[in-house]
Every structure is written in structure tokens, then in C-alpha cells.
Design a protein around this motif. Structure first.
Motif, PDB file in Angstrom:
ATOM      1  N   HIS A   1      -8.371 -11.862 -38.150  1.00  0.00           N
ATOM      2  CA  HIS A   1      -8.835 -10.443 -38.016  1.00  0.00           C
ATOM      3  C   HIS A   1      -7.936  -9.535 -38.945  1.00  0.00           C
ATOM      4  O   HIS A   1      -8.387  -8.442 -39.186  1.00  0.00           O
ATOM      5  N   PHE A   2      -6.773 -10.098 -39.515  1.00  0.00           N
ATOM      6  CA  PHE A   2      -6.074  -9.248 -40.652  1.00  0.00           C
ATOM      7  C   PHE A   2      -6.585  -9.632 -41.978  1.00  0.00           C
ATOM      8  O   PHE A   2      -6.158  -8.871 -42.858  1.00  0.00           O
ATOM      9  N   THR A   3      -7.352 -10.617 -42.310  1.00  0.00           N
ATOM     10  CA  THR A   3      -7.686 -10.787 -43.656  1.00  0.00           C
ATOM     11  C   THR A   3      -8.741  -9.728 -44.273  1.00  0.00           C
ATOM     12  O   THR A   3      -8.806  -9.599 -45.350  1.00  0.00           O
ATOM     13  N   SER A   4      -9.280  -8.992 -43.267  1.00  0.00           N
ATOM     14  CA  SER A   4     -10.057  -7.701 -43.950  1.00  0.00           C
ATOM     15  C   SER A   4      -9.242  -6.486 -44.140  1.00  0.00           C
ATOM     16  O   SER A   4      -9.816  -5.519 -44.266  1.00  0.00           O
ATOM     17  N   ASP A   5      -7.778  -6.590 -43.812  1.00  0.00           N
ATOM     18  CA  ASP A   5      -7.168  -5.301 -43.839  1.00  0.00           C
ATOM     19  C   ASP A   5      -6.446  -5.402 -45.043  1.00  0.00           C
ATOM     20  O   ASP A   5      -5.449  -6.175 -45.217  1.00  0.00           O
ATOM     21  N   PRO A   6      -6.797  -4.561 -46.228  1.00  0.00           N
ATOM     22  CA  PRO A   6      -6.163  -4.543 -47.452  1.00  0.00           C
ATOM     23  C   PRO A   6      -4.516  -4.339 -47.315  1.00  0.00           C
ATOM     24  O   PRO A   6      -3.925  -4.969 -48.194  1.00  0.00           O
ATOM     25  N   GLY A   7      -4.016  -3.626 -46.552  1.00  0.00           N
ATOM     26  CA  GLY A   7      -2.739  -3.296 -46.438  1.00  0.00           C
ATOM     27  C   GLY A   7      -1.821  -4.588 -45.897  1.00  0.00           C
ATOM     28  O   GLY A   7      -0.834  -4.931 -46.604  1.00  0.00           O
ATOM     29  N   VAL A   8      -2.473  -5.250 -45.062  1.00  0.00           N
ATOM     30  CA  VAL A   8      -1.757  -6.557 -44.407  1.00  0.00           C
ATOM     31  C   VAL A   8      -1.879  -7.926 -45.392  1.00  0.00           C
ATOM     32  O   VAL A   8      -1.071  -8.592 -45.829  1.00  0.00           O
ATOM     33  N   VAL A   9      -3.081  -7.734 -46.108  1.00  0.00           N
ATOM     34  CA  VAL A   9      -3.461  -8.872 -47.250  1.00  0.00           C
ATOM     35  C   VAL A   9      -2.361  -8.506 -48.428  1.00  0.00           C
ATOM     36  O   VAL A   9      -1.696  -9.382 -49.170  1.00  0.00           O
ATOM     37  N   ALA A  10      -2.297  -7.024 -48.721  1.00  0.00           N
ATOM     38  CA  ALA A  10      -1.239  -6.942 -49.808  1.00  0.00           C
ATOM     39  C   ALA A  10       0.358  -7.440 -49.412  1.00  0.00           C
ATOM     40  O   ALA A  10       0.960  -7.888 -50.411  1.00  0.00           O
ATOM     41  N   ARG A  11       0.632  -7.232 -48.107  1.00  0.00           N
ATOM     42  CA  ARG A  11       2.027  -7.535 -47.927  1.00  0.00           C
ATOM     43  C   ARG A  11       2.073  -9.161 -48.048  1.00  0.00           C
ATOM     44  O   ARG A  11       3.072  -9.663 -48.343  1.00  0.00           O
ATOM     45  N   PHE A  12       1.133  -9.783 -47.327  1.00  0.00           N
ATOM     46  CA  PHE A  12       1.034 -11.240 -47.549  1.00  0.00           C
ATOM     47  C   PHE A  12       1.053 -11.742 -48.853  1.00  0.00           C
ATOM     48  O   PHE A  12       2.061 -12.695 -49.097  1.00  0.00           O
ATOM     49  N   MET A  13       0.391 -11.241 -49.864  1.00  0.00           N
ATOM     50  CA  MET A  13       0.298 -11.739 -51.177  1.00  0.00           C
ATOM     51  C   MET A  13       1.505 -11.387 -51.832  1.00  0.00           C
ATOM     52  O   MET A  13       2.197 -12.142 -52.570  1.00  0.00           O
ATOM     53  N   ARG A  14       2.178 -10.248 -51.458  1.00  0.00           N
ATOM     54  CA  ARG A  14       3.527  -9.816 -52.113  1.00  0.00           C
ATOM     55  C   ARG A  14       4.554 -10.963 -51.632  1.00  0.00           C
ATOM     56  O   ARG A  14       5.584 -11.130 -52.191  1.00  0.00           O
ATOM     57  N   GLU A  15       4.427 -11.501 -50.014  1.00  0.00           N
ATOM     58  CA  GLU A  15       5.382 -12.170 -49.940  1.00  0.00           C
ATOM     59  C   GLU A  15       5.502 -13.405 -50.521  1.00  0.00           C
ATOM     60  O   GLU A  15       6.600 -13.996 -51.110  1.00  0.00           O
ATOM     61  N   ARG A  16       4.483 -14.134 -50.880  1.00  0.00           N
ATOM     62  CA  ARG A  16       4.237 -15.097 -51.753  1.00  0.00           C
ATOM     63  C   ARG A  16       4.657 -14.873 -53.114  1.00  0.00           C
ATOM     64  O   ARG A  16       5.489 -15.704 -53.597  1.00  0.00           O
ATOM     65  N   ALA A  17       4.497 -13.808 -53.802  1.00  0.00           N
ATOM     66  CA  ALA A  17       5.054 -13.592 -55.230  1.00  0.00           C
ATOM     67  C   ALA A  17       6.325 -13.520 -55.189  1.00  0.00           C
ATOM     68  O   ALA A  17       7.069 -13.844 -56.054  1.00  0.00           O
ATOM     69  N   ILE A  18       6.973 -12.802 -53.925  1.00  0.00           N
ATOM     70  CA  ILE A  18       8.318 -12.964 -53.931  1.00  0.00           C
ATOM     71  C   ILE A  18       9.188 -14.217 -53.899  1.00  0.00           C
ATOM     72  O   ILE A  18      10.033 -14.529 -54.468  1.00  0.00           O
ATOM     73  N   LEU A  19       8.551 -14.997 -52.969  1.00  0.00           N
ATOM     74  CA  LEU A  19       9.108 -16.212 -52.633  1.00  0.00           C
ATOM     75  C   LEU A  19       8.851 -17.126 -53.892  1.00  0.00           C
ATOM     76  O   LEU A  19       9.784 -18.134 -54.136  1.00  0.00           O
ATOM     77  N   ILE A  20       7.966 -17.170 -54.852  1.00  0.00           N
ATOM     78  CA  ILE A  20       7.802 -17.882 -55.866  1.00  0.00           C
ATOM     79  C   ILE A  20       8.873 -17.641 -56.787  1.00  0.00           C
ATOM     80  O   ILE A  20       9.492 -18.380 -57.672  1.00  0.00           O
ATOM     81  N   ARG A  21       9.196 -16.451 -57.044  1.00  0.00           N
ATOM     82  CA  ARG A  21      10.383 -15.793 -57.937  1.00  0.00           C
ATOM     83  C   ARG A  21      11.710 -16.399 -57.484  1.00  0.00           C
ATOM     84  O   ARG A  21      12.553 -16.634 -58.243  1.00  0.00           O
TER      85      ARG A  21
END
Length: 191
Positions: free
Chosen positions: A42-62
Motif C-alpha cells: 500500500h506504500f508503493t503508490s505513495d510518491p513520498g514514501v517511494v522517494a525515501r525508499f529509493m533514497r535509502e538505496r542510493a545512500i547505502l550504495i555509496r
């Protein structure tokens, strides 16, 4: 409940659940054991939550450190959104402290030094965790002693970039008992 994730992964056991997602143990096609952080459907359609999730991935990769959970992949397929990470065999620091009640000083100092090394790597990249607490320090049992692995950079802040600050209307992100005073007051974060 075993199920497929994307075209390359199999989920085997749910090992954790939070307010926004679940963590599963599973494997890739080669049989390598991995951890999968899935955003609840139910969070996959929330742009703000998806942005935070994608940002976590981008941070962890760095953040490349033996003391930070390593990220391997991202799955965004058939309604699933998941970060694929190394699987840490062991508990978290909170459970270990509850189990043992105390640690010998030398062991505690060794853990703290390793945690600080992981945080130092993030800080050199301009990343501040903002929710460091015992539950977000996993303890890898490989070797003679525990090796801490910092996890859950979901509310991390990027220093010197107000545009990337993550907040929620009328609230804050993080665990108040573990937040720096400047975070609680809405100020800029720093190492």
C-alpha cells in the motif's frame, strides 16, 4: 511462505516487519543468502514514501564499509519494490544487550569503535544516519567476535543540502530517544 521476487530472487522467511516494510531472508539464483527489504504494497503508490525508499538505496550504495550493510540490487517489478542487501547472520545490538545484560568493557569499546568507523565513512560522504539506535546495528556472527553492521538509513540526512532534508508535515522522522537535539528542534544535521 516461499515466493519469487523479480526474475532472480526467492524469498523464504520473513525476519522482520516495520511500519513501512518487511525484511525477508532469501537467495539469488546462485544460492547466495541475501536480505530483502520490501516496501509494503500500500506504500508503493505513495510518491513520498517511494522517494525515501529509493533514497535509502542510493545512500547505502555509496557507503562502502565493512561496518555498514552492503546493498546489492534494487527490484522494482510487478508491484514489488525491494532493496537487496547482504544477509547478516545474527541479532541486533538491542537483542544482544537484552540477552546478555552487560558486555565486557573491551568488547563494548571494540563494537563502538567499529560502529564509529562505519559512521565515519558515511560522514565523509556527507551522510548522517539520523536514526542510529541499537535496533539498527546488526551483529554479524562470522569470525571470533561480533562485527557490527549499521542498517536502516531510511531517514538519513545529507549535510549541507536543505533541499534533501526529509520531514513529514507536522512531525519528524527518527526515534526521539536517539535523536540529536538539533534534529528534534528541526535544525540542520551534522556528524
Amino acid at each position: 511462505m516461499v515466493r519469487k521476487l523479480g526474475s532472480s530472487y526467492t524469498l523464504e522467511d520473513r525476519i522482520g516487519r516495520g511500519g513501512m516494510g518487511e525484511v525477508w531472508r532469501g537467495h539469488d539464483e546462485a544460492g547466495n543468502v541475501l536480505a530483502f527489504k520490501l516496501l509494503l504494497p500500500h506504500f508503493t503508490s505513495d510518491p513520498g514514501v517511494v522517494a525515501r525508499f529509493m533514497r535509502e538505496r542510493a545512500i547505502l550504495i555509496r557507503v562502502q564499509s565493512p561496518f555498514v550493510v552492503a546493498v546489492h540490487d534494487l527490484v522494482a517489478e510487478r508491484g514489488d519494490l525491494a532493496i537487496v542487501m547482504e544477509f547478516v547472520e545474527g541479532s541486533d545490538l538491542r537483542r544482544e544487550l537484552q540477552r546478555r545484560r552487560t558486555m565486557p568493557p573491551a568488547e563494548a569499546v571494540g563494537l563502538i569503535v567499529d560502529i564509529l568507523a562505519g559512521l565515519g565513512t558515511a560522514h565523509r560522504l556527507g551522510i548522517v544516519h539520523r536514526d542510529l539506535k541499537p535496533e539498527n546495528v546488526l551483529l554479524d556472527r562470522g569470525g571470533e567476535r561480533f562485527r557490527p553492521k549499521i542498517s536502516d538509513f531510511g531517514v538519513a540526512g545529507l549535510m549541507a543540502s536543505a533541499a534533501t532534508r526529509l520531514t513529514i508535515p507536522g512531525g519528524m522522522l527518527g526515534t526521539p530517544l536517539y535523536m540529536a537535539p538539533e534534529s528534534v528542534d528541526g535544525g540542520a544535521v551534522g556528524p
